[in-house]
Write a protein that holds these residues in place. Structure first.
Motif, PDB file in Angstrom:
ATOM      1  N   SER A  29      80.035  55.937 -84.677  1.00 56.86           N
ATOM      2  CA  SER A  29      80.315  55.808 -83.248  1.00 56.86           C
ATOM      3  C   SER A  29      79.581  54.617 -82.642  1.00 56.86           C
ATOM      4  O   SER A  29      79.993  54.078 -81.614  1.00 56.86           O
ATOM      5  N   ASN A  30      78.488  54.185 -83.281  1.00 55.69           N
ATOM      6  CA  ASN A  30      77.727  53.051 -82.768  1.00 55.69           C
ATOM      7  C   ASN A  30      78.417  51.717 -83.049  1.00 55.69           C
ATOM      8  O   ASN A  30      78.018  50.681 -82.501  1.00 55.69           O
ATOM      9  N   ALA A  31      79.442  51.733 -83.884  1.00 57.79           N
ATOM     10  CA  ALA A  31      80.183  50.502 -84.151  1.00 57.79           C
ATOM     11  C   ALA A  31      80.770  49.943 -82.861  1.00 57.79           C
ATOM     12  O   ALA A  31      80.807  48.724 -82.655  1.00 57.79           O
ATOM     13  N   VAL A  32      81.220  50.821 -81.981  1.00 57.23           N
ATOM     14  CA  VAL A  32      81.787  50.381 -80.708  1.00 57.23           C
ATOM     15  C   VAL A  32      80.728  49.705 -79.852  1.00 57.23           C
ATOM     16  O   VAL A  32      80.991  48.679 -79.205  1.00 57.23           O
ATOM     17  N   TYR A  34      78.041  48.095 -80.898  1.00 49.36           N
ATOM     18  CA  TYR A  34      77.788  46.766 -81.465  1.00 49.36           C
ATOM     19  C   TYR A  34      78.932  45.806 -81.109  1.00 49.36           C
ATOM     20  O   TYR A  34      78.689  44.640 -80.765  1.00 49.36           O
ATOM     21  N   LEU A  35      80.156  46.302 -81.194  1.00 48.35           N
ATOM     22  CA  LEU A  35      81.312  45.468 -80.870  1.00 48.35           C
ATOM     23  C   LEU A  35      81.256  44.994 -79.421  1.00 48.35           C
ATOM     24  O   LEU A  35      81.447  43.802 -79.136  1.00 48.35           O
ATOM     25  N   GLU A  36      80.968  45.918 -78.510  1.00 55.10           N
ATOM     26  CA  GLU A  36      80.945  45.556 -77.094  1.00 55.10           C
ATOM     27  C   GLU A  36      79.798  44.607 -76.776  1.00 55.10           C
ATOM     28  O   GLU A  36      79.953  43.669 -75.991  1.00 55.10           O
ATOM     29  N   ARG A  37      78.627  44.860 -77.394  1.00 58.97           N
ATOM     30  CA  ARG A  37      77.509  43.944 -77.148  1.00 58.97           C
ATOM     31  C   ARG A  37      77.807  42.567 -77.740  1.00 58.97           C
ATOM     32  O   ARG A  37      77.450  41.536 -77.157  1.00 58.97           O
ATOM     33  N   GLY A  38      78.474  42.551 -78.872  1.00 63.58           N
ATOM     34  CA  GLY A  38      78.863  41.281 -79.462  1.00 63.58           C
ATOM     35  C   GLY A  38      79.782  40.492 -78.549  1.00 63.58           C
ATOM     36  O   GLY A  38      79.662  39.262 -78.430  1.00 63.58           O
ATOM     37  N   LYS A  39      80.701  41.164 -77.882  1.00 61.54           N
ATOM     38  CA  LYS A  39      81.603  40.496 -76.942  1.00 61.54           C
ATOM     39  C   LYS A  39      80.822  39.861 -75.803  1.00 61.54           C
ATOM     40  O   LYS A  39      81.107  38.734 -75.386  1.00 61.54           O
ATOM     41  N   VAL A  40      79.854  40.609 -75.286  1.00 62.07           N
ATOM     42  CA  VAL A  40      79.038  40.093 -74.180  1.00 62.07           C
ATOM     43  C   VAL A  40      78.265  38.855 -74.629  1.00 62.07           C
ATOM     44  O   VAL A  40      78.206  37.838 -73.934  1.00 62.07           O
ATOM     45  N   ARG A  41      77.669  38.943 -75.813  1.00 62.19           N
ATOM     46  CA  ARG A  41      76.888  37.810 -76.323  1.00 62.19           C
ATOM     47  C   ARG A  41      77.786  36.608 -76.603  1.00 62.19           C
ATOM     48  O   ARG A  41      77.403  35.459 -76.338  1.00 62.19           O
ATOM     49  N   ASN A  55      78.983  41.731 -87.369  1.00 60.50           N
ATOM     50  CA  ASN A  55      78.722  42.108 -88.772  1.00 60.50           C
ATOM     51  C   ASN A  55      78.367  43.587 -88.869  1.00 60.50           C
ATOM     52  O   ASN A  55      78.856  44.312 -89.742  1.00 60.50           O
ATOM     53  N   ARG A  56      77.504  44.021 -87.958  1.00 61.22           N
ATOM     54  CA  ARG A  56      77.049  45.428 -87.969  1.00 61.22           C
ATOM     55  C   ARG A  56      78.209  46.365 -87.630  1.00 61.22           C
ATOM     56  O   ARG A  56      78.363  47.427 -88.239  1.00 61.22           O
ATOM     57  N   ALA A  57      79.007  45.979 -86.659  1.00 65.09           N
ATOM     58  CA  ALA A  57      80.150  46.814 -86.280  1.00 65.09           C
ATOM     59  C   ALA A  57      81.104  46.992 -87.454  1.00 65.09           C
ATOM     60  O   ALA A  57      81.608  48.094 -87.705  1.00 65.09           O
ATOM     61  N   ILE A  58      81.333  45.916 -88.203  1.00 66.09           N
ATOM     62  CA  ILE A  58      82.251  45.977 -89.340  1.00 66.09           C
ATOM     63  C   ILE A  58      81.656  46.797 -90.477  1.00 66.09           C
ATOM     64  O   ILE A  58      82.371  47.538 -91.164  1.00 66.09           O
ATOM     65  N   GLU A  59      80.336  46.702 -90.667  1.00 65.59           N
ATOM     66  CA  GLU A  59      79.680  47.519 -91.686  1.00 65.59           C
ATOM     67  C   GLU A  59      79.851  49.010 -91.385  1.00 65.59           C
ATOM     68  O   GLU A  59      80.088  49.814 -92.286  1.00 65.59           O
ATOM     69  N   LEU A  60      79.734  49.358 -90.119  1.00 61.54           N
ATOM     70  CA  LEU A  60      79.792  50.769 -89.730  1.00 61.54           C
ATOM     71  C   LEU A  60      81.222  51.295 -89.682  1.00 61.54           C
ATOM     72  O   LEU A  60      81.494  52.422 -90.107  1.00 61.54           O
ATOM     73  N   GLN A  61      82.122  50.482 -89.136  1.00 61.87           N
ATOM     74  CA  GLN A  61      83.514  50.931 -88.992  1.00 61.87           C
ATOM     75  C   GLN A  61      84.416  49.712 -88.780  1.00 61.87           C
ATOM     76  O   GLN A  61      84.629  49.282 -87.656  1.00 61.87           O
ATOM     77  N   GLU A  65      90.062  44.861 -84.294  1.00 61.91           N
ATOM     78  CA  GLU A  65      89.410  44.172 -83.176  1.00 61.91           C
ATOM     79  C   GLU A  65      88.092  43.540 -83.590  1.00 61.91           C
ATOM     80  O   GLU A  65      87.787  42.405 -83.203  1.00 61.91           O
ATOM     81  N   SER A  66      87.300  44.254 -84.380  1.00 65.53           N
ATOM     82  CA  SER A  66      86.009  43.701 -84.777  1.00 65.53           C
ATOM     83  C   SER A  66      86.190  42.485 -85.682  1.00 65.53           C
ATOM     84  O   SER A  66      85.446  41.496 -85.574  1.00 65.53           O
TER      85      SER A  66
END
Length: 250
Positions: A29-32, A34-41, A55-61, A65-66
């Motif tokens: 569930s934390n993949a989302v 990481y994805l959202e924070r990545g978008k902001v960054r 990278n972390r989002a893809i590792e988790l799920q 989109e990721s």
């Protein structure tokens, strides 16, 4: 004319809590998060940290989109082969995704593969025909291929689709200018400037056309406005070019 890469649409702004910790956790569930924070960054041009989050989002799920988001960041970091691989993964997971084809087309264009870039834009437009920027991008590619007639058709379609797109008018203006149809080009730049009066580029290009037509007063006004806007935007080269043009006027 501008390259295809500069035509990519900006993503909607996304916000996350300012007190999110560096480690967001290992659960799927934390993949989302990481994805959202990545978008902001990424939107803040913090591409290195955005890449780490994707990278972390893809590792988790891993999701389409990721991969798509990481592909865009890799492209901005000049890792074009990595970007192509990510857009390919996104399309494996979501085969009919117009956005991924659109984003990948820019990378192909940067690599000099105009034919593959055009193929991806054709796919993107076929799947989502209301993306004005895709039509404009295809117009630029067709200019590169020497097909100005079809490029004009694409720019016309983009303007018909979105009559408030300053970029569409600016693109068609540049094409008219390349065809020595200066009056039509000026008319399009006029419209583009009404829609986006903050663009130094449009004033500069219109100034050149006025100068070529011996409309010296109008050219002077355009170059003076270019100086103001280029200075504000921190565009030193463009500022210098406009200053030289201005000095050449009587």
């Amino acid at each position: 004319m501008a390259s295809l890469a500069v035509l990519l649409a900006t993503r909607p702004s996304t916000t996350v809590s300012s007190n999110v910790s560096q480690d967001l956790g290992d659960g799927a569930s934390n993949a989302v998060a990481y994805l959202e924070r990545g978008k902001v960054r990424s939107a803040a041009d913090n591409f290195k940290d955005a890449l780490a989050d994707f990278n972390r989002a893809i590792e988790l799920q891993p999701t389409a989109e990721s991969y798509n988001e990481r592909g865009q960041v890799r492209s901005k970091l000049q890792d074009r082969q990595g970007a192509l691989a990510d857009f390919g993964e996104a399309l494996k997971l979501k085969p009919n995704w117009a956005e991924a084809y659109y984003q990948r087309s820019s990378v192909w264009e940067e690599l000099g593969n105009t034919q593959q870039a055009l193929a991806d834009l054709n796919e993107s437009i076929g799947l989502q025909g209301d993306n004005t920027l895709a039509w404009i991008a295809r117009g630029y590619l067709r200019i590169k291929q020497g097909n100005k007639a079809q490029a004009m058709q694409d720019f016309n379609a983009a303007i018909k689709m979105d009559a408030r797109s300053s970029y569409a008018y600016m693109s068609r203006a540049g094409l008219y200018a390349s065809m020595n149809q200066r009056e039509q080009a000026i008319s399009d730049y006029d419209r583009a400037i009404v829609l986006d009066p903050s663009s130094y580029y449009q004033f500069y290009e219109r100034g050149i056309l006025h100068q070529e037509l011996n409309n010296q007063a109008k050219a002077k006004a355009d170059f003076e406005m270019t100086l103001q806007l280029a200075k504000k935007a921190g565009k030193e080269k463009e500022y210098a070019d406009a200053a030289v043009r201005l000095q050449q006027l009587p």
